[in-house]
Design a protein around this motif. Structure first.
Motif, mmCIF file in Angstrom:
data_model
loop_
_atom_site.group_PDB
_atom_site.id
_atom_site.type_symbol
_atom_site.label_atom_id
_atom_site.label_comp_id
_atom_site.label_asym_id
_atom_site.label_seq_id
_atom_site.Cartn_x
_atom_site.Cartn_y
_atom_site.Cartn_z
ATOM 1 N N GLY A 100 0.817 -1.200 0.000
ATOM 2 C CA GLY A 100 0.000 0.000 0.000
ATOM 3 C C GLY A 100 0.853 1.253 0.000
ATOM 4 N N GLU A 101 0.301 2.317 -0.551
ATOM 5 C CA GLU A 101 1.040 3.582 -0.623
ATOM 6 C C GLU A 101 1.338 4.156 0.754
ATOM 7 O OE1 GLU A 101 2.404 4.903 -3.246
ATOM 8 O OE2 GLU A 101 1.532 3.480 -4.654
ATOM 9 N N GLU A 119 6.200 -13.677 -3.429
ATOM 10 C CA GLU A 119 4.811 -14.107 -3.329
ATOM 11 C C GLU A 119 4.045 -13.589 -4.540
ATOM 12 O OE1 GLU A 119 3.238 -12.588 0.361
ATOM 13 O OE2 GLU A 119 4.699 -13.697 1.560
ATOM 14 N N PRO A 120 3.014 -14.313 -4.966
ATOM 15 C CA PRO A 120 2.198 -13.854 -6.099
ATOM 16 C C PRO A 120 1.515 -12.518 -5.785
ATOM 17 C CG PRO A 120 1.690 -16.129 -5.537
ATOM 18 C CD PRO A 120 2.574 -15.598 -4.453
ATOM 19 N N PRO A 121 1.191 -11.752 -6.820
ATOM 20 C CA PRO A 121 0.540 -10.454 -6.623
ATOM 21 C C PRO A 121 -0.819 -10.577 -5.927
ATOM 22 C CG PRO A 121 1.265 -10.713 -8.889
ATOM 23 C CD PRO A 121 1.451 -12.027 -8.229
ATOM 24 N N GLN A 122 -1.121 -9.577 -5.098
ATOM 25 C CA GLN A 122 -2.423 -9.459 -4.447
ATOM 26 C C GLN A 122 -2.788 -7.986 -4.386
ATOM 27 O OE1 GLN A 122 -2.663 -11.349 -0.634
ATOM 28 N NE2 GLN A 122 -2.054 -13.334 -1.410
ATOM 29 N N GLY A 124 -2.784 -5.645 -6.488
ATOM 30 C CA GLY A 124 -1.880 -4.709 -7.143
ATOM 31 C C GLY A 124 -0.489 -4.605 -6.543
ATOM 32 N N TRP A 125 -0.186 -5.421 -5.532
ATOM 33 C CA TRP A 125 1.118 -5.400 -4.865
ATOM 34 C C TRP A 125 1.705 -6.807 -4.815
ATOM 35 C CZ3 TRP A 125 3.359 -0.916 -2.924
ATOM 36 C CH2 TRP A 125 2.563 0.226 -3.004
#
Length: 146
Positions: A100-101, A119-122, A124-125
């Motif tokens: 998160g930003e 780790e796979p994306p979740q 957008g991160w």
């Protein structure tokens, strides 16, 4: 009814094609990429360790790959690792202590740098690690090789 069935087949085919993407990383320093699957073929360029490529086709001891620029070449399969490294394609990728930003910025990696995907994306991160062991979360939009 036939039209619905055809639409479903096209959607399923697109989903399978998207899932079929296979990314690998170069596991050695100074590996040549070739015009054809042969050591006697013309060398197109040399890539460094950790450089990610998309595997398009495998053939015996060779893999046909695409790089981040869209270039297609052949590489010896033995030079590829299943370890996932990602190429920074934005001006710089900020790595934060949480996804998160609002996460604290830990470090940044400039364009053309690489980070290991942990780790796979979740949402957008994704969790990444630098070669020095530093880890955190970065936006998926900053990378190629996912």
């Amino acid at each position: 009814m036939k039209r619905l069935a055809l639409t479903l087949l096209l959607v399923l085919g697109a989903v399978q094609a998207a899932q079929a993407l296979e990314f690998r990383s170069v596991k050695e320093t100074g590996v040549a990429l070739y015009e054809a699957p042969s050591l006697s073929a013309k060398k197109l360029f040399v890539v460094s360790r950790y450089y990610p490529v998309e595997v398009l086709q495998s053939q015996k001891e060779w893999a046909r790959v695409r790089d981040a620029t869209g270039g297609i070449a052949w590489i010896p399969s033995a030079a590829l690792s299943k370890q996932r490294w990602l190429l920074v394609t934005s001006a710089q990728a900020g790595v934060r202590d949480k996804a998160g930003e609002d996460g604290k910025l830990l470090f940044s990696v400039p364009k053309d740098g690489v980070l290991e995907m942990l780790e796979p994306p979740q949402n957008g991160w994704l969790k990444v690690r630098h070669r020095d062991g530093s880890a955190g979360y970065a936006r998926i939009t900053d990378f190629w090789g996912l």
